[in-house]
Design an enzyme around this catalytic site. Structure first.
Site, PDB file in Angstrom:
ATOM      1  N   LYS A  69      49.108  22.026  73.150  1.00  0.00           N
ATOM      2  CA  LYS A  69      50.359  22.999  74.504  1.00  0.00           C
ATOM      3  C   LYS A  69      51.602  22.937  74.077  1.00  0.00           C
ATOM      4  CE  LYS A  69      48.035  20.167  78.508  1.00  0.00           C
ATOM      5  NZ  LYS A  69      47.309  19.177  79.343  1.00  0.00           N
ATOM      6  N   GLN A 113      51.201  13.871  80.930  1.00  0.00           N
ATOM      7  CA  GLN A 113      49.400  14.586  80.716  1.00  0.00           C
ATOM      8  C   GLN A 113      48.511  12.665  80.767  1.00  0.00           C
ATOM      9  OE1 GLN A 113      48.183  17.008  78.775  1.00  0.00           O
ATOM     10  NE2 GLN A 113      45.745  15.751  78.204  1.00  0.00           N
ATOM     11  N   ASP A 136      50.979  21.594  86.868  1.00  0.00           N
ATOM     12  CA  ASP A 136      49.619  20.627  87.411  1.00  0.00           C
ATOM     13  C   ASP A 136      48.922  21.230  88.314  1.00  0.00           C
ATOM     14  OD1 ASP A 136      48.433  19.984  84.619  1.00  0.00           O
ATOM     15  OD2 ASP A 136      48.897  18.372  84.600  1.00  0.00           O
TER      16      ASP A 136
HETATM   17  N1  GUN Z   1      43.694  15.437  81.146  1.00  0.00           N
HETATM   18  C1  GUN Z   1      43.174  16.638  80.948  1.00  0.00           C
HETATM   19  N2  GUN Z   1      43.006  17.608  81.490  1.00  0.00           N
HETATM   20  C2  GUN Z   1      44.634  17.632  82.029  1.00  0.00           C
HETATM   21  C3  GUN Z   1      45.358  18.795  82.512  1.00  0.00           C
HETATM   22  O1  GUN Z   1      44.168  19.434  82.912  1.00  0.00           O
HETATM   23  N3  GUN Z   1      46.271  18.041  83.289  1.00  0.00           N
HETATM   24  C4  GUN Z   1      46.656  17.092  82.683  1.00  0.00           C
HETATM   25  N4  GUN Z   1      48.035  16.482  82.897  1.00  0.00           N
HETATM   26  N5  GUN Z   1      46.078  15.974  82.022  1.00  0.00           N
HETATM   27  C5  GUN Z   1      45.058  16.114  82.035  1.00  0.00           C
END
Ligand code: GUN
Length: 306
Positions: A69, A113, A136
Site C-alpha cells: 500500500k 490494517q 476503508d
Molecule cells: N486486511 C485484509 N484486507 C484488509 C482491508 O481491505 N483493509 C484493512 N484495513 N485491513 C485488511
C-alpha cells in the site's frame, strides 16, 4: 515481482478457456489515471493527498499488504504516513493517535490494517476514524450509506471487484450472483453492491447446506470463504464469472510457497467464462481502490477547488 505476476497471468490466459480478469494490469491503469489527476492538483498549487496507515503488531501478511500500500502511494503521488505500533499498545493509545490524525489537514485518509491483535477493540478503533477520512469504508456511518444507496467511502476489496467487472464490461443486471462469505470486509458489502447493480444475490457461508449446489446456480460467483481451494471446477456453472478473493500460501519443499486462492484455479478456468487469478486478480484492485478512495476523500475535503 510484477514481471513475475505478469508472466503467470499471461501463461494462464493462453491455457484456460475462461478469460483472465487481469487485476494487475487494471490496477496499473487506475494508478496511472490517479497519478495524472494528482499531477493536475499539484499544477494548480494544491498539496499532495495524504494517507495515514496504522499497522499494529507483527502479522507477516499485514506487513506485506502495508508495504504494498505504501509503495502504491509513492508510485501515484499520495504521501503516505506509516505508523507502526507495538502489539502491546492499548486501545486508548490507538484512539489518541487516530484523534490526532482526524484533526490533521494534510491527512485525507486513515487506514487501520486488520486484523488487530486480540487485546484491542477493533470496533472501537474503527468507529474512531472520522467518516470522511475512512478510506476503508468500515465506519458504521459509511456502512449505513452503502446500505441505503447514498454516496460515501466504500470498502476497497468489494469496490475493486465491482471496478474490475465494470472495466471488463460484464453485465450484472438480472444475473444470479452467489457470494460465499459474509464478512464485513468483503461478503456483506459486495452483496449490497451487486444488488445495487440489479443482480439477484444469494449469500452463502460456512453453515450453508449444499454449498456446491448453491454455487452452481451462480452466473457471478464471488468466493471470499477464507478456505484454500474450496471451490472446485464441478461447483461452477459453465460460463460463469468467478471472482476469487482468497489468498493462501501453499507449503513447498523449497520454502518459497506458491500463492493460491479459495478457488481451484486449474479446474475452474476450464469452466468459467471469466476468472480472476491469484495472485494478480482482486489483490491489486484492493490497493488501487484505497488510492482512489484517498483521492475521493481529498477532493471532498477541499470542496472550494472541486
Ligand atoms: N486486511 C485484509 N484486507 C484488509 C482491508 O481491505 N483493509 C484493512 N484495513 N485491513 C485488511
Amino acid at each position: 515481482m510484477e514481471q513475475e505476476v505478469n508472466a503467470v497471468t499471461q501463461a494462464q490466459t493462453t491455457l484456460g478457456s475462461g478469460t483472465i480478469l487481469d487485476g494487475t494490469e487494471t490496477a496499473r491503469a487506475i494508478r496511472e489515471e490517479l497519478k495524472g489527476e494528482i499531477e493536475g492538483f499539484l499544477s494548480r498549487g494544491l498539496r499532495h493527498p495524504g494517507l495515514a496507515v496504522i499497522l499494529i503488531g507483527t502479522n507477516p501478511a499485514s506487513q506485506v499488504y502495508v508495504k504494498n500500500k505504501v509503495l502504491a502511494c509513492k508510485k501515484t503521488g499520495i504521501e503516505s504516513h506509516l505508523h507502526q505500533l507495538d502489539e502491546n499498545i492499548e486501545t486508548n493509545q490507538v484512539l489518541k493517535l487516530i484523534e490526532e490524525l482526524n484533526q490533521k489537514d494534510d491527512i485525507d485518509g486513515i487506514l487501520v490494517q486488520l486484523p488487530l491483535p486480540a487485546t484491542l477493540s477493533t470496533d472501537t478503533i474503527l468507529e474512531a476514524v472520522r467518516p470522511d477520512k475512512d478510506v476503508d469504508g468500515l465506519h458504521t456511518q459509511n456502512v449505513g450509506r452503502l446500505l441505503s444507496g447514498k454516496k460515501g467511502l466504500r470498502p476497497c476489496t468489494p469496490r475493486g471487484i465491482m471496478e474490475l467487472l465494470a472495466r471488463y464490461e460484464i453485465p450484472l443486471e438480472g444475473k444470479a450472483a452467489v457470494v460465499i462469505g459474509r464478512s464485513n470486509l468483503v461478503g456483506k458489502p459486495i452483496s449490497i453492491m451487486l444488488l445495487e447493480k440489479h443482480a439477484t444475490v444469494k449469500i452463502c457461508h460456512s453453515r450453508t447446506k449444499d454449498l456446491d449446489r448453491q454455487a452452481r446456480d451462480a452466473d457471478i460467483l464471488v468466493v471470499a470463504a477464507g478456505r484454500k481451494e474450496i471451490v472446485k471446477g464441478s461447483w461452477i456453472k459453465p460460463g460463469a464469472v468467478v471472482i476469487d478473493v482468497g489468498i493462501h500460501k501453499e507449503e513447498s519443499d523449497d520454502g518459497k510457497g506458491r500463492l493460491c486462492g479459495d478457488v481451484l484455479f486449474s479446474e475452474a478456468r476450464e469452466v468459467a467464462s471469466y476468472i480472476t487469478p491469484v495472485p494478480g486478480g482482486v489483490g491489486p484492485m484492493t490497493v488501487a481502490m484505497l488510492l482512489s478512495n484517498t483521492v475521493e476523500s481529498y477532493k471532498s475535503r477541499l470542496p472550494q477547488f472541486f
